[in-house]
Design an enzyme around this catalytic site. Structure first.
Site, PDB file in Angstrom:
ATOM      1  N   SER A 691      31.839   6.525 -14.748  1.00  0.00           N
ATOM      2  CA  SER A 691      31.900   5.062 -14.857  1.00  0.00           C
ATOM      3  C   SER A 691      30.768   4.462 -15.685  1.00  0.00           C
ATOM      4  O   SER A 691      30.738   3.251 -15.893  1.00  0.00           O
ATOM      5  CB  SER A 691      31.905   4.427 -13.459  1.00  0.00           C
ATOM      6  OG  SER A 691      30.703   4.704 -12.786  1.00  0.00           O
ATOM      7  N   LYS A 734      29.973  -2.324  -6.194  1.00  0.00           N
ATOM      8  CA  LYS A 734      29.254  -2.565  -7.450  1.00  0.00           C
ATOM      9  C   LYS A 734      29.069  -4.061  -7.700  1.00  0.00           C
ATOM     10  O   LYS A 734      28.013  -4.514  -8.157  1.00  0.00           O
ATOM     11  CB  LYS A 734      30.009  -1.917  -8.609  1.00  0.00           C
ATOM     12  CG  LYS A 734      30.009  -0.387  -8.562  1.00  0.00           C
ATOM     13  CD  LYS A 734      30.829   0.211  -9.687  1.00  0.00           C
ATOM     14  CE  LYS A 734      30.807   1.732  -9.642  1.00  0.00           C
ATOM     15  NZ  LYS A 734      31.609   2.343 -10.712  1.00  0.00           N
TER      16      LYS A 734
END
Length: 817
Positions: A691, A734
């Site tokens: 990611s 996140k």
């Protein structure tokens, strides 16, 4: 003169005619005096003839020869050995029953030359065998060896009197020594006959030596056996004696009666206890064995413990569920703030249970960072449902026996932790918390996660078999709740058996509410300040959250609040009781220097420095990525303890940037004349995952074009070589991390747009969340550009080129300082 003849040699040549006495199971050697009982008519007639025809020295002579088979009553010459011993009849005594007792002495070996016809008894012509008398050194050594072996033989053989040893020690003649010793050995008839027929004394001694050695080996083995048997008998007799004494003492003290009372008590429990048919039969069988045992024996203790375990288990004992959904919801909300998903799942279970009545217990798995309330939520669920609560920590468990128990054959064997916990709960339908299920490991003792496959499978756990009990136990009514920080370490088959409910970190408003409702009252009471009015302001709490904690949960927040109350407690004791208002400055005074900086990840916009977002088992984190260039040969250097996947992401990002160099305004010579270094700070912490692809790509483009990156933008996403941004996991965690860090804009993959509903509405309103599909979209949002809409759309030669210096060049593509 021998036997009255003038010349011995002449007599040997002529031969000697004497009567023969056939012997059964005995061989007479020279110098041997033997009593014999004679009953056969021919044998008695032979003795009478010998007594009637004595020689000049007044001695009756007869040949003593053994029969080949003792069972033969009327032997023929072929049934008798043709080698015997000439002997003297010393005494003859008729007995009342018609038999004769005779005492004979062996004198010399003799061979039968001829049988003379005679119906009354055997009359034979014999030839005397002359003994060799020559002595040699070898013969002397052999004599000594035989003396030594015979001494050892006598010491082992208790049937030979010790006086015989002294008698043999005085014999020096080899022939006589051999004949004297062999007379006292228990040898087979054929072995003795072979020694009799051996004319050479030396060969006779050699053979005798071998036979005695063999006998000594046998006697040594016999001695070992006798010693072992004797010890065993002594031990058995001792145990018997002690047991008899013990029983007598127990009888005096009433212990035996106590043992009987104990058995009766077990029988009474068995009558009143509801158990499975298999368990009842097992207890009865073990009880039958227990009655036959001594109450003090080790085996009796083992059997007693086994019976106690079976009877004490809650086979059919269960608590009634609190099926009032509204009341259960109230209890859950009292104990925990937020946590909407797990609460809904429990209330759904109770609603279905109320309708169906019989429902298998669910197997839930709460996955989330530390401190978000996974363990305490399980305890709250037990309170809400009215069930007992048991907890089993699986952290560090690596032995299968911890789950399934040890077999009863092992010393100190016990059931597994599951059965032990159920006994402790006293109910067969508790809320069973399997804490830290992701922290189990495997070694040579087995795989505990494989043992849990049966436990957590609703189709199998109604017949769970513990190794110690060796009985099927029903776990289907148990509500299993597992907790984990991450799913990566849990095997796939085990994940498949659990319903995973992810618990993300708390937002700032949620932390404020939790602190007000739960943490402050708890710490105030724990520090003895319940009777004081202590008010911690919202700015003070926000300062603690921003500057002293950086976590998804509230565990560190609780510790810091506890630290504030400890300082207050000290101040109260020092200055007297008073009401205290804690503002921002006082909180910072109590807690000391701030540990974290709150706000933008970077103080200003910079070239090659990007704020990325990561997801760890501790929750969401800010991950800064740096890229720089230096003169070199076009190498790509990647540092920061990156995993293989992240390194490949960096290489893919580099390949993408090189493929679009002209569109980004990058001179291709840069890739030949400059090295590019990508670094992720906090190099001691391992990092991996795909990611960070967009983050690394943005840092590379910024470093190569010398364009600044906005400090208020954070991003996450995997990239492809074609520049597409692929979806990632942990979006909520996140996003919360970005919010905690004071980030204003978050770039997420467009495919993750569907996950935005999981993010609290307050957070979404405070953040600018931009879904992106291509890397170009990311660059337009992240880079400080004069004309963002035109960046990367067509080849350009304006600005961004490097001419041998790493200084930031003046360029139309770079925003003015």
């Amino acid at each position: 003169m021998f036997f009255g003849r003038d010349d011995k040699k002449e007599a040997q040549k002529r031969g000697l005619t004497v009567p023969l006495l056939p012997l059964r199971d005995i061989i007479v050697f020279p110098h041997m005096v033997v009593p014999l009982f004679v009953g056969r008519e021919k044998s008695i007639a032979a003795l009478k003839d010998a007594m009637a025809h004595k020689g000049p020295d007044d001695k009756a002579v007869i040949l003593l020869a053994a029969q080949k088979k003792a069972k033969t009553n009327d032997p023929t010459p072929d049934d008798i050995f043709h080698f015997g011993t000439l002997g003297h009849v010393i005494q003859l005594l008729p007995l009342p029953d018609g038999t004769v007792k005779v005492l004979v002495e062996g004198v010399r070996r003799a061979k039968v030359k001829k049988f003379h016809p005679n119906d009354a008894f055997f009359m034979v012509e014999v030839e005397e065998v002359e003994e060799q008398t020559e002595k040699t050194v070898e013969l002397e050594a052999l004599v000594r060896s035989v003396h030594s072996v015979f001494e050892a033989f006598v010491k082992l053989n208790k049937r030979i009197p010790p006086e015989m040893l002294m008698q043999v020690a005085s014999i020096d003649d080899p022939a006589r020594l051999a004949d004297t010793i062999v007379a006292h050995l228990s040898l087979k008839l054929n072995d003795k006959q072979a020694l009799l027929e051996t004319e050479s004394p030396a060969k006779r001694l050699e053979k005798l030596y071998e036979l005695m050695q063999g006998e000594i080996e046998i006697l040594q083995v016999e001695k070992k056996i006798r010693t072992r048997v004797k010890k065993q008998m002594e031990k058995t007799q001792k145990e018997y004696y002690l047991n008899e004494q013990m029983q007598a003492i127990q009888k005096e003290l009433g212990e035996r009666d106590e043992f009987k009372n104990e058995i009766q008590e077990i029988e009474e429990k068995l009558k009143n206890k509801r158990m499975s048919k298999e368990a009842t039969l097992k207890v009865k069988k073990e009880l039958k064995k227990l009655r036959m045992m001594s109450p003090m024996s080790a085996e009796a203790t083992v059997v007693r413990n086994y019976i106690d375990w079976i009877i004490s288990l809650p086979w059919y004992d269960e608590t009634q569920d609190r099926l009032d959904v509204t009341e259960a919801e109230t209890v859950l909300n009292e104990d925990h703030y937020g946590l909407k998903k797990p609460k809904e799942r429990i209330l759904e279970y109770l609603a279905v249970q109320q309708l169906v009545k019989k429902l298998k217990g669910p197997v839930l798995c709460f996955v989330g960072p530390p401190g978000v309330g996974k363990t305490s939520l399980a305890r709250s669920i037990a309170r809400a449902t009215g069930r007992k609560f048991v907890r089993l920590s699986l952290g560090g468990v690596r032995d299968e026996a911890e789950i399934r128990g040890h077999r009863r054959t092992y010393i100190g064997a016990m059931p597994g932790k599951l059965i032990q916990s159920l006994k402790k709960a006293g109910s067969n339908n508790p809320v069973f918390l399997l804490d830290e299920i992701d922290k189990m490991s495997t070694d040579f003792r087995g795989d505990p996660s494989a043992a849990l496959l049966e436990v957590l499978d609703p189709e199998q756990n109604h017949t769970f078999n513990d190794h110690y009990l060796d009985l099927d136990y029903d776990l289907s009514k148990v509500m299993f709740i597992c907790t984990a920080n991450t799913m990566h370490n849990i095997p796939g088959p085990l994940q498949d058996r659990m319903e995973v409910i992810r618990i993300a970190g708390y937002t700032e408003p949620e932390k404020l509410s939790i602190a007000r409702r739960y943490l402050i009252p708890k710490e105030q009471e724990a520090n003895g300040l319940s009777d004081l009015k202590v008010d911690i302001s919202d700015p003070a709490l926000r300062t603690i959250i921003h500057r002293y904690t950086r976590e998804s949960g509230v565990r560190s927040l609780e510790r810091e609040i506890g630290g504030v109350f400890r300082k207050i407690a000290r101040d109260v004791l020092k200055n007297g009781k008073r009401d205290i208002d804690v503002d921002r400055k006082m909180a910072m005074k109590f807690l000391g220097t701030p540990r974290y900086r709150y706000g933008m990840a970077e103080a200003e916009d910079q070239v090659g420095i990007v704020t990325g977002l990561a997801w760890t088992e501790l929750g969401g984190e800010i991950l800064t990525t740096e890229a720089t260039i230096m003169p070199g040969k076009g190498k790509l250097i990647i540092t920061g303890k990156l995993g293989e996947v992240m390194q490949e992401s960096a290489q893919a990002a580099m390949s993408y940037v090189r493929s679009r160099a002209e569109r980004f305004g990058i001179d291709r010579k840069v890739f030949e004349n400059y090295d590019i270094h990508v670094h992720l700070p906090e190099g001691a912490i391992p990092k991996d995952g795909p990611s960070a692809g967009v983050t690394i790509c943005t840092a590379l483009v910024s470093a190569l074009t010398r364009v600044l990156i906005r400090r208020d933008v954070a991003m996450t996403g995997e990239i492809t070589l074609r520049g597409r941004v692929l979806p990632i996991g942990g979006l909520k965690e996140k996003t919360l991390a970005a919010h905690r860090a004071g980030i204003k804009t978050v770039l997420i993959p467009k495919a993750n747009k569907k996950d935005l509903k999981d993010i609290p509405l307050k957070i979404r309103k405070q953040l600018r969340i931009v879904p992106v599909e291509f890397v170009d979209d990311v660059l337009r949002e992240a880079l400080v550009l004069e004309k963002p809409e035109e960046f990367g759309r067509k080849p350009t030669t304006d600005g961004g080129k490097l001419g041998g210096t790493t200084e930031l060049p003046a360029s139309p593509a770079v925003a003015p300082a």
